[in-house]
Design a protein around this motif. Structure first.
Motif, PDB file in Angstrom:
ATOM      1  N   LEU B  73      55.265  55.637  78.665  1.00 34.57           N
ATOM      2  CA  LEU B  73      55.391  55.384  80.100  1.00 34.57           C
ATOM      3  C   LEU B  73      56.379  54.289  80.424  1.00 34.57           C
ATOM      4  O   LEU B  73      56.716  54.075  81.585  1.00 34.57           O
ATOM      5  CB  LEU B  73      54.015  55.003  80.671  1.00 34.57           C
ATOM      6  CG  LEU B  73      52.979  56.108  80.643  1.00 34.57           C
ATOM      7  CD1 LEU B  73      51.617  55.541  80.970  1.00 34.57           C
ATOM      8  CD2 LEU B  73      53.351  57.190  81.643  1.00 34.57           C
ATOM      9  N   ARG B 103      62.647  56.264  86.379  1.00 31.02           N
ATOM     10  CA  ARG B 103      61.663  56.192  87.431  1.00 31.02           C
ATOM     11  C   ARG B 103      61.476  57.532  88.107  1.00 31.02           C
ATOM     12  O   ARG B 103      60.366  57.913  88.477  1.00 31.02           O
ATOM     13  CB  ARG B 103      62.113  55.175  88.487  1.00 31.02           C
ATOM     14  CG  ARG B 103      61.116  54.054  88.644  1.00 31.02           C
ATOM     15  CD  ARG B 103      61.477  53.189  89.797  1.00 31.02           C
ATOM     16  NE  ARG B 103      62.626  52.346  89.552  1.00 31.02           N
ATOM     17  CZ  ARG B 103      63.615  52.181  90.421  1.00 31.02           C
ATOM     18  NH1 ARG B 103      63.595  52.780  91.568  1.00 31.02           N
ATOM     19  NH2 ARG B 103      64.635  51.405  90.142  1.00 31.02           N
ATOM     20  N   LEU B 106      59.287  59.592  85.822  1.00 31.44           N
ATOM     21  CA  LEU B 106      57.879  59.235  85.959  1.00 31.44           C
ATOM     22  C   LEU B 106      57.420  59.611  87.359  1.00 31.44           C
ATOM     23  O   LEU B 106      58.197  59.746  88.269  1.00 31.44           O
ATOM     24  CB  LEU B 106      57.689  57.728  85.771  1.00 31.44           C
ATOM     25  CG  LEU B 106      58.107  57.139  84.425  1.00 31.44           C
ATOM     26  CD1 LEU B 106      57.922  55.654  84.454  1.00 31.44           C
ATOM     27  CD2 LEU B 106      57.302  57.741  83.323  1.00 31.44           C
ATOM     28  N   GLY B 107      56.164  59.758  87.542  1.00 31.77           N
ATOM     29  CA  GLY B 107      55.679  60.096  88.873  1.00 31.77           C
ATOM     30  C   GLY B 107      55.916  61.551  89.173  1.00 31.77           C
ATOM     31  O   GLY B 107      55.016  62.262  89.608  1.00 31.77           O
ATOM     32  N   THR B 112      49.600  59.358  84.654  1.00 28.18           N
ATOM     33  CA  THR B 112      48.642  58.730  83.751  1.00 28.18           C
ATOM     34  C   THR B 112      47.268  58.618  84.381  1.00 28.18           C
ATOM     35  O   THR B 112      47.127  58.544  85.603  1.00 28.18           O
ATOM     36  CB  THR B 112      49.129  57.335  83.325  1.00 28.18           C
ATOM     37  OG1 THR B 112      48.220  56.799  82.366  1.00 28.18           O
ATOM     38  CG2 THR B 112      49.200  56.393  84.502  1.00 28.18           C
ATOM     39  N   VAL B 134      52.461  58.959  96.543  1.00 24.96           N
ATOM     40  CA  VAL B 134      53.192  59.679  95.483  1.00 24.96           C
ATOM     41  C   VAL B 134      53.782  60.965  96.042  1.00 24.96           C
ATOM     42  O   VAL B 134      54.912  61.336  95.730  1.00 24.96           O
ATOM     43  CB  VAL B 134      52.269  60.114  94.318  1.00 24.96           C
ATOM     44  CG1 VAL B 134      53.036  60.125  93.038  1.00 24.96           C
ATOM     45  CG2 VAL B 134      51.058  59.268  94.247  1.00 24.96           C
ATOM     46  N   HIS B 138      57.746  61.667  95.680  1.00 24.50           N
ATOM     47  CA  HIS B 138      58.334  62.642  94.762  1.00 24.50           C
ATOM     48  C   HIS B 138      58.431  64.050  95.318  1.00 24.50           C
ATOM     49  O   HIS B 138      59.352  64.789  95.000  1.00 24.50           O
ATOM     50  CB  HIS B 138      57.533  62.664  93.462  1.00 24.50           C
ATOM     51  CG  HIS B 138      57.743  61.441  92.635  1.00 24.50           C
ATOM     52  ND1 HIS B 138      58.886  61.242  91.907  1.00 24.50           N
ATOM     53  CD2 HIS B 138      56.984  60.342  92.470  1.00 24.50           C
ATOM     54  CE1 HIS B 138      58.805  60.070  91.307  1.00 24.50           C
ATOM     55  NE2 HIS B 138      57.664  59.505  91.630  1.00 24.50           N
TER      56      HIS B 138
ATOM     57  N   VAL C 239      54.006  53.715  87.084  1.00 22.46           N
ATOM     58  CA  VAL C 239      54.055  55.075  86.552  1.00 22.46           C
ATOM     59  C   VAL C 239      54.319  56.074  87.675  1.00 22.46           C
ATOM     60  O   VAL C 239      54.987  57.086  87.491  1.00 22.46           O
ATOM     61  CB  VAL C 239      52.748  55.415  85.820  1.00 22.46           C
ATOM     62  CG1 VAL C 239      52.731  56.862  85.399  1.00 22.46           C
ATOM     63  CG2 VAL C 239      52.576  54.515  84.623  1.00 22.46           C
ATOM     64  N   LYS C 240      53.803  55.763  88.839  1.00 22.34           N
ATOM     65  CA  LYS C 240      54.078  56.652  89.973  1.00 22.34           C
ATOM     66  C   LYS C 240      55.558  56.711  90.277  1.00 22.34           C
ATOM     67  O   LYS C 240      56.029  57.623  90.944  1.00 22.34           O
ATOM     68  CB  LYS C 240      53.340  56.138  91.221  1.00 22.34           C
ATOM     69  CG  LYS C 240      51.867  56.505  91.300  1.00 22.34           C
ATOM     70  CD  LYS C 240      51.319  56.016  92.638  1.00 22.34           C
ATOM     71  CE  LYS C 240      49.835  56.239  92.748  1.00 22.34           C
ATOM     72  NZ  LYS C 240      49.318  55.695  94.031  1.00 22.34           N
TER      73      LYS C 240
END
Lengths: 282, 317, 334
Positions: B73, B103, B106-107, B112, B134, B138, C239-240
């Motif tokens: 991560l 970045r 991730l997401g 996680t 989120v 994203h 992490v987001k």
């Protein structure tokens, strides 16, 4: 264990710095008559507003220069350590004594005593510190006694609050309750069990309070409510304000001295705490 | 001298896939540098995870399994240094990516689930905000759409009255409900990989079971690959397709779950299985890893470090 | 905080105010030194002096005096200033806005700078910026407003004359203000040049007051942020995929505020108390400044009046801090 404590103290840079500052203050104050090249009160109209020795126009007889009355600034700075030290030690100690005793009593016995003390603390903390000092000066007249009393009245609440909180927490811990069940008198508990645990904290507070006391003294003499005539750092600042445009350097000496003194005393308390606090010892 | 660990592939046994695995870790070496000392944490870890599979990473506390998750991560502690190795996600080396790309990855693609659900949620914000943020970042959803999607997500993790929960703060929820919220956040953007670090350890036994089933069901539905980090081999047996066993930063054993549990396994894996409390035989004493095995493993670790040190000095010369 | 809780809080403050009144009253009267004698001209007869004394009620016993004083206070009568010969309440209210503006500007300054320093130190953690902020803080924490005032005077009035060092506004200006809130009024009227000049006069005194508070805020907030940044929910935010800046300001900061408010609250009160000295140093016409003349003249009603007003300010500020805390804490908001 004391030897270990001393050794870790000697290695702690904060403590060393603070102790050096304190020691210097004490030595300078004690040996002032021998260290000072001139009488701090001696005026000399011929030598007014001289710059420090290393600047053009300076006179080697007056290392740091002179003020508007021709008085040697170095000597005045040296002699200024005396009232500072007096107020610092006397004021902080008395303030600490009052605050610790009242805080211990309030925290340990609780009840109406606690309410009374806490209300008194609240009342005193509702005063701006300088206001209290000025009112006192209006009442008692200027002088070093007034300054010491101001320091005590302003500072005792800090000790009281912190000590009271600590005692409240300690009171519930096992070593106290077991002492009670063994029938140990309350006075003994206060002195033999609680006080040693409070000591590190109180010492740190003392260091901070001494720093604050020096500032209070400087402010009081700046305003003119400390003893007139005596050479104090605050009065040097006050005097130098009037001729700041002709001789601005005069103000820097007492300012730097006060900052260093406060930093040193804070560091002393900090270093002592780090050395005596078992949790922080790595 | 033990044989080198078998390939830890979460793919049908015997089949070496032609397409690159979703996640591939190769010879990962991580060490902590603190107070002038260097402490190795991961000693050449390697594993493979195919898309849509669940790989269990098992070991004792301190064995390094959480570090593997953090390395993937990109949230290793400041004092940790990656000394060698690569982590490849969909073929791309994560260490070579610039921060902005990483970045974005991730997401969107990796999520996680953490061990302690009560601390995984931000106490200052409502649940709704934490699920929708989120989605808006994203998936680019607008406020109303994100809220709608959040309601669906909460429903999918079996939270009743999701409209009410959206407006609550984390401290108003139980541990089990918080973990469900965390799971819903993890699955929110349809990630391709989820790192689940001891997701059930901090929960009641009854809730553990529900949460495990929930993760497995969601995984089947969405086809997400999961790296399941745990110390509990029982969990592995229930949920995972393959398992890797880690000890002192080295992978000692790896393979499909069927093979490991049917007998073909490393002595340490054997010891771990033995050490699990037997609920059907409560009177029997717990059996920790035997001292001889431990000593043997320690010798191997020390040997590994010594060889590595020698290699580094040779490279410097 | 509900209205009922607020009311209760205010009522709790009354004993404190009472205590303050008692302390001041007693301190001032346990005094040698006669304010009346200082007021009268040389040729006054003893009867005149006695009459004057009686008119100020100073011929009665302390307890009776205090009782009368309380009665007057209840009616809103703070007495008449011995030295300035006007109603104390009017005098104090006339000067209060100046002090409030000074304190307000100082607090704003401290908040902005303190937050900026703490955030910068955390955002650039491990770099020279963090070390610089830490070092600056350590030194700044040891310097009280008094010394800051002197240093600022040295720096900006002598060495680099940028700011005026006295007063509130250039005495040559002929502007009419309807309220005593000069700064607020000039901003409301859109007279920005005027506002800029007022701010110029406020700059040094406000900075002297703000700097100690800035150091405290910076240190406490930084420590608080450090603790927050290692929490699990921050890891989850990373992490987001949120940027470092957003994590710091939107995820971490709200959680770091609570302990910061608790630990720095009392220093805001110290700041207001510091106006007493700073107003003297910079000849700023607020209520703190009024105290010196009152003290030198032993003007008892005026000293009492100013003291009570300060005590009230402290209490209100305390309440404001508690309100802020309960607003910021989601657990208390419902």
């Amino acid at each position: 264990m004391a030897r270990n404590a001393l050794r870790s103290l000697a290695r702690n840079p904060r403590f060393v710095f603070g102790a050096t500052v304190l020691l210097t203050l004490v030595l300078v104050a004690a040996f002032a008559p021998w260290l000072a090249p001139h009488d701090p009160m001696a005026q000399s109209l011929l030598d007014q507003l001289l710059p420090p020795r290393w600047v053009k126009g300076g006179d080697p007889a007056f290392l740091l220069g002179t003020d508007t009355l021709g008085r040697d600034l170095l000597s005045r700075m040296i002699y200024g350590t005396r009232p500072a030290l007096l107020v610092m030690v006397l004021g902080a100690t008395l303030s600490g004594l009052a605050g610790v005793v009242l805080g211990m009593l309030a925290g340990f016995f609780g009840g109406w005593l606690d309410t009374l003390v806490s209300r008194t603390v609240d009342t005193f903390m509702a005063f701006p510190p300088m206001l209290l000092a000025i009112v006192l000066a209006a009442a008692m007249g200027p002088g070093l006694t007034t300054v010491v009393v101001s320091v005590v009245l302003i500072g005792w609440t800090r000790f009281c609050r912190v000590v009271r909180g600590e005692v409240l927490a300690l009171r519930e811990q096992e070593f106290v309750t077991s002492a009670r069940t063994l029938g140990v008198s309350r006075a003994r508990i206060l002195f033999h069990e609680l006080l040693p645990n409070l000591l590190p904290l109180v010492i740190v507070l003392l260091g901070l309070e001494m720093g604050r006391a020096i500032v209070v003294e400087a402010i009081m003499s700046f305003i003119g409510f400390s003893s007139s005539g005596l050479a104090t750092w605050g009065s040097i600042i006050a005097d130098s304000r009037s001729y700041i445009n002709q001789a601005w350097w005069a103000m820097t000496y007492p300012i730097v001295a006060i900052i260093v003194a406060v930093l040193g005393l804070n560091a002393l308390g900090d270093g002592l705490r780090q050395a005596t606090d078992p949790v922080l010892q790595r | 001298m033990t044989p080198p660990p078998p390939s830890a592939s979460a793919a049908p046994s015997g089949v070496e896939s032609a397409i690159p695995p979703l996640l591939e870790i190769e010879n990962l070496r991580v060490a902590i540098h603190a107070r002038g000392a260097r402490t190795p944490v991961l000693r050449g870890v390697g594993l493979r995870l195919e898309a849509g599979r669940i790989l269990g990473l098992v070991g004792e506390s301190g064995g390094g399994k959480t570090m593997v998750g953090k390395a993937i991560l990109g949230v290793l502690p400041d004092s940790a240094r990656i000394e060698a190795g690569a982590i490849r996600f969909e073929g791309r080396d994560l260490f070579c990516l610039p921060p902005r790309e990483r970045r974005a990855l991730l997401g969107g693609s990796i999520a996680t689930i953490l061990q302690n659900p009560m601390t995984a949620l931000n106490p200052a914000y409502r649940i709704g905000d934490q699920v929708t943020d989120v989605l808006r970042l994203h998936a680019g959803l607008g406020r109303a759409e994100a809220r709608q999607r959040a309601l669906e997500l909460l429903a999918s993790v079996h939270i009743r009255a999701p409209e009410r929960v959206l407006r609550l703060y984390p401290h108003e929820l139980s541990g089990g409900m918080c973990q469900r919220v965390v799971i819903s956040i993890a699955f929110a953007c349809a990630p391709r990989l989820i790192i689940a670090d001891e997701p059930t350890t901090a929960l009641d036994v009854t809730v553990q079971h529900q949460i495990l089933r929930l993760i497995r069901d969601l995984q089947r539905k969405t086809g997400t690959a999961v790296l399941f980090i745990t110390h509990d081999l029982g969990v592995v047996a229930k949920v995972c397709d393959a398992v890797s066993v880690i000890h002192a930063g080295r992978i000692l054993d790896a393979g499909p779950v069927g093979r490991i549990f049917s007998g073909d396994r490393h002595p340490y894996t054997e010891a771990l299985l033995d050490a699990a409390p037997r609920y059907d035989r409560p009177e029997s004493a717990l059996r920790p890893v035997s001292p001889e095995l431990r000593a043997q493993l320690e010798r191997e670790t020390t040997e590994f470090d010594r060889l590595e040190q020698a290699a580094r000095e040779a490279a410097r010369a | 905080m509900s209205a009922a809780a607020l009311l209760r809080r205010l009522l709790l403050a009354i004993p404190t105010l009472f205590g303050v009144a008692v302390v001041v009253f007693v301190l001032l009267r346990v005094v040698p030194g006669d304010p009346i004698a200082m007021m009268v001209p040389g040729e006054a007869t003893p009867e005149d002096v006695a009459r004057l004394r009686a008119s100020y009620g100073l011929d009665k016993s302390i307890v009776v005096q205090f009782g009368l004083y309380l009665g007057q206070l209840a009616r809103g009568d703070f007495g008449v200033s011995i030295s300035l010969k006007q109603e104390v309440l009017g005098l104090v209210l006339g000067r209060l806005p100046a002090t409030l503006e000074l304190a307000g500007v100082a607090i704003t300054l401290a908040l902005v700078c303190g937050f900026a320093l703490a955030l910068a130190a955390i955002f650039w953690r491990g770099s020279w910026i963090e070390s610089a902020v830490d070092a600056l803080n350590s030194v700044a924490l040891a310097i009280p407003e008094f010394l800051w005032a002197m240093l600022l005077i040295l720096a900006f009035a002598v060495l680099l004359p940028l700011f005026p060092i006295s007063g509130r506004i250039d005495p040559m200006r002929a502007t009419e203000f309807t309220t005593q809130f000069y700064l607020l009024e000039s901003l409301a009227r859109g007279e920005f040049a005027l506002a800029r000049e007022l701010l110029g006069h406020l700059a040094l005194p406000a900075a002297s007051l703000a700097l100690p508070l800035t150091a405290v805020i910076a240190r406490v907030l930084k420590a608080s942020l450090q603790e927050v940044m290692v929490q699990d929910y921050i890891l989850l935010a990373r992490v987001k995929g949120f940027s470092d800046l957003r994590i710091l300001t939107r995820e971490a900061l709200p959680n770091a505020l609570l302990p910061t408010i608790t630990l720095t609250g009392v220093h805001f009160i110290f700041l207001v108390g510091g106006t007493v000295l700073v107003e003297l140093i910079f000849a700023y016409p607020g209520i703190g400044n009024m105290l010196y003349g009152a003290a030198s003249n032993r003007d008892l009603p005026l000293i009492q009046g100013v003291t009570l007003v300060f005590a009230l300010l402290f209490i209100l500020l305390n309440i404001a801090i508690e309100l802020t805390y309960s607003l910021a804490n989601p657990r208390l908001r419902r």
